[in-house]
Design an enzyme around this catalytic site. Structure first.
Site, short mmCIF file in Angstrom:
data_model
loop_
_atom_site.label_atom_id
_atom_site.label_comp_id
_atom_site.label_asym_id
_atom_site.label_seq_id
_atom_site.Cartn_x
_atom_site.Cartn_y
_atom_site.Cartn_z
CG ASP A 111 -2.31 0.53 0.91
OD1 ASP A 111 -2.43 1.77 0.82
OD2 ASP A 111 -3.26 -0.25 0.73
CG HIS A 139 -5.30 3.67 0.51
ND1 HIS A 139 -5.11 2.32 0.41
CD2 HIS A 139 -6.51 3.92 -0.05
CE1 HIS A 139 -6.14 1.77 -0.20
NE2 HIS A 139 -7.01 2.72 -0.48
CG ASN A 152 -14.12 1.45 -5.04
OD1 ASN A 152 -14.39 0.32 -4.64
ND2 ASN A 152 -13.22 2.21 -4.48
CB SER A 198 -9.38 0.49 -0.36
OG SER A 198 -8.71 0.75 -1.56
#
Length: 466
Positions: free
Chosen positions: A70, A108, A227, A292
């Protein structure tokens, strides 16, 4: 520019858009002090509704390492104290230990990490001892403040990447992703969480070796489906790679999320993706949404299973998760829910038949058929990244794809012959019809056919003979 070059550039362009999948932050991002963190803990509805608190009766993820590929994980967040067991930066722009938050969405990685393995922290009033097993429904004073992850006793490896914007370190995502996967495998990860995605279902051939390596080393890879709200109508790589457990997103009502999910045949299971919360770098918390966040929920369950059954293969772990999922949408596997909605309690308690194959496929088989046995590796993918952590698995070797079988090699020829024969049949039929029409025209007089039997003879002369 050749067609192949153009295709590679289009693929590279799509992959350069590789971004952290759906870390959509709500307006209410806050750096709330610890004294107010218990209110955030109470928002973790998925722990009870997805069967996770019941699954904790069996396992909490002890002795399992999960790699988070990430934007870096802030190990100083109070809910992640003692959680990180190592890390690395593969972007060239972060800190050596992978704890610097980088990229277009630097927060994130910490959001993902806290949802996956957060342990909460000592309540401000110090009247209770933090216990990772206490869920948000336990009541004030019964458990830790802050966020408790799905696998609160697991350890994390932070592998930081720079995605979503130009990397000052100079490495593209095509270089970073395979290097990150290989490092995670070599440093003991039994589960890899990849909460990122792209707009392309294809992946560069340079990724093949790394994902094959993870498969050969028996590592579970869990990836976000992407998404719609972020432009991903269809699932994109790496969630399209065979064998990867791809996670779709659910809204608060438990149905497929319109904004915080995508669709595709590679989806394995669906998990909550809206009204999520996670920790922020610097000690804060935030509401967020997207696959996520659904991904670490499923990756956490994979860690619970690997902790309970250390000898269980990666294929069996994936099979246990998807086979115990609650069917939703169209009967059977479908492109919105995959095999169904995650049921963590069933995944840890149900009797599941053993299997030797991954229900989501095999990258090894895919390479053998689609790459025709030609496995390309990039120097970045093959080279080991320096790390202070001692590898806990055998030294990395570049895997070699199995050569295609004679049957595989015959498939293209059979297809060509099949289409060629069909084309000749169509062409012959067309010629016959044209010649027949010409004869009928020549036999036709002003008052009708000169020879009433001409058409009959033509129909009998099926070979088109004069």
């Amino acid at each position: 520019m050749t067609r192949a070059t153009a295709r590679r550039r289009r693929t590279a362009s799509a992959l350069m858009a590789l971004a952290l999948a759906g870390g959509t932050l709500a307006a209410g991002v806050t750096a709330a002090p610890a004294a107010h963190a218990d209110a955030w803990r109470d928002k973790e509805y998925w722990l009870a509704e997805s069967g996770i608190t019941k699954a904790w009766e069996v396992s909490k993820g002890a002795n399992v390492k999960v790699a988070v590929i990430d934007s870096g994980v802030d190990g100083q967040h109070p809910d992640l104290a003692g959680v990180l067991a190592g890390g690395v930066d593969v972007s060239g722009a972060g800190s050596p230990d992978g704890q610097k938050s980088i990229g277009a969405k630097p927060e994130h990685g910490t959001l993902v990490a806290t949802m996956l393995a957060g342990r909460g922290h000592q309540p401000a009033d110090a009247t209770a001892t933090p216990s990772p097993s206490a869920g948000p429904s336990a009541g004030p004073g019964a458990g830790p403040d802050g966020i408790v992850g799905v696998a609160p006793e697991a350890q994390l490896l932070s592998v930081s990447t720079w995605l979503g914007s130009a990397n000052p370190g100079g490495k593209s995502d095509q270089d970073q992703i395979p290097q990150a996967v290989r490092w995670a495998v070599d440093n003991g990860a039994r589960v890899i969480n990849i909460s990122l995605g792209s707009t392309s279902p294809e992946w560069p051939q340079s990724w093949d070796a790394a994902f094959l390596y993870a498969e050969q080393k028996d590592v579970v890879i869990v990836a976000a489906a992407g998404n719609r709200g972020g432009g991903n109508i269809q699932v994109g790589a790496p969630a399209t790679i065979p064998g990867v457990l791809t996670v779709a997103g659910l809204d608060r009502n438990g149905t497929a999320s319109i904004d915080s999910s995508s669709q595709g045949i590679s989806i394995g299971v669906a998990a909550p993706a809206e009204n999520l919360i996670g920790g922020m770098p610097g000690g804060g918390y935030a509401d967020w949404a997207g696959t996520s966040g659904a991904t670490p929920i499923v990756a956490g369950v994979a860690a619970l299973i690997r902790s309970k059954w250390p000898e269980m293969t990666a294929s069996q772990v994936v099979n246990r998760i998807v086979s115990t999922a609650k069917d939703a949408g169209a009967p059977g596997k479908d492109p919105l829910y995959g095999f169904g909605v995650l049921d963590a309690e069933a995944a840890l308690k149900a009797d599941v038949a053993e299997t030797r194959t991954n229900p989501l496929g095999s990258i090894s088989d895919w390479i053998r058929v689609h790459r025709r046995g030609n496995l390309a590796t990039s120097p970045a993918a093959a080279a080991a990244t320096p790390s202070s952590a001692a590898p806990t698995l055998p030294e990395a070797t570049v895997p070699v794809a199995e050569p295609p079988s004679e049957l595989d090699g015959a498939v293209p020829a059979l297809v060509v012959l099949g289409f060629g024969g069909l084309f000749l049949c169509i062409l012959g039929a067309a010629v016959f019809q044209l010649r027949r029409a010409a004869r009928l025209a020549s036999a036709e007089g002003p008052d009708g056919p000169r020879n009433p039997d001409a058409g009959v003879r033509d129909s009998v002369n099926s070979g088109g003979k004069p």
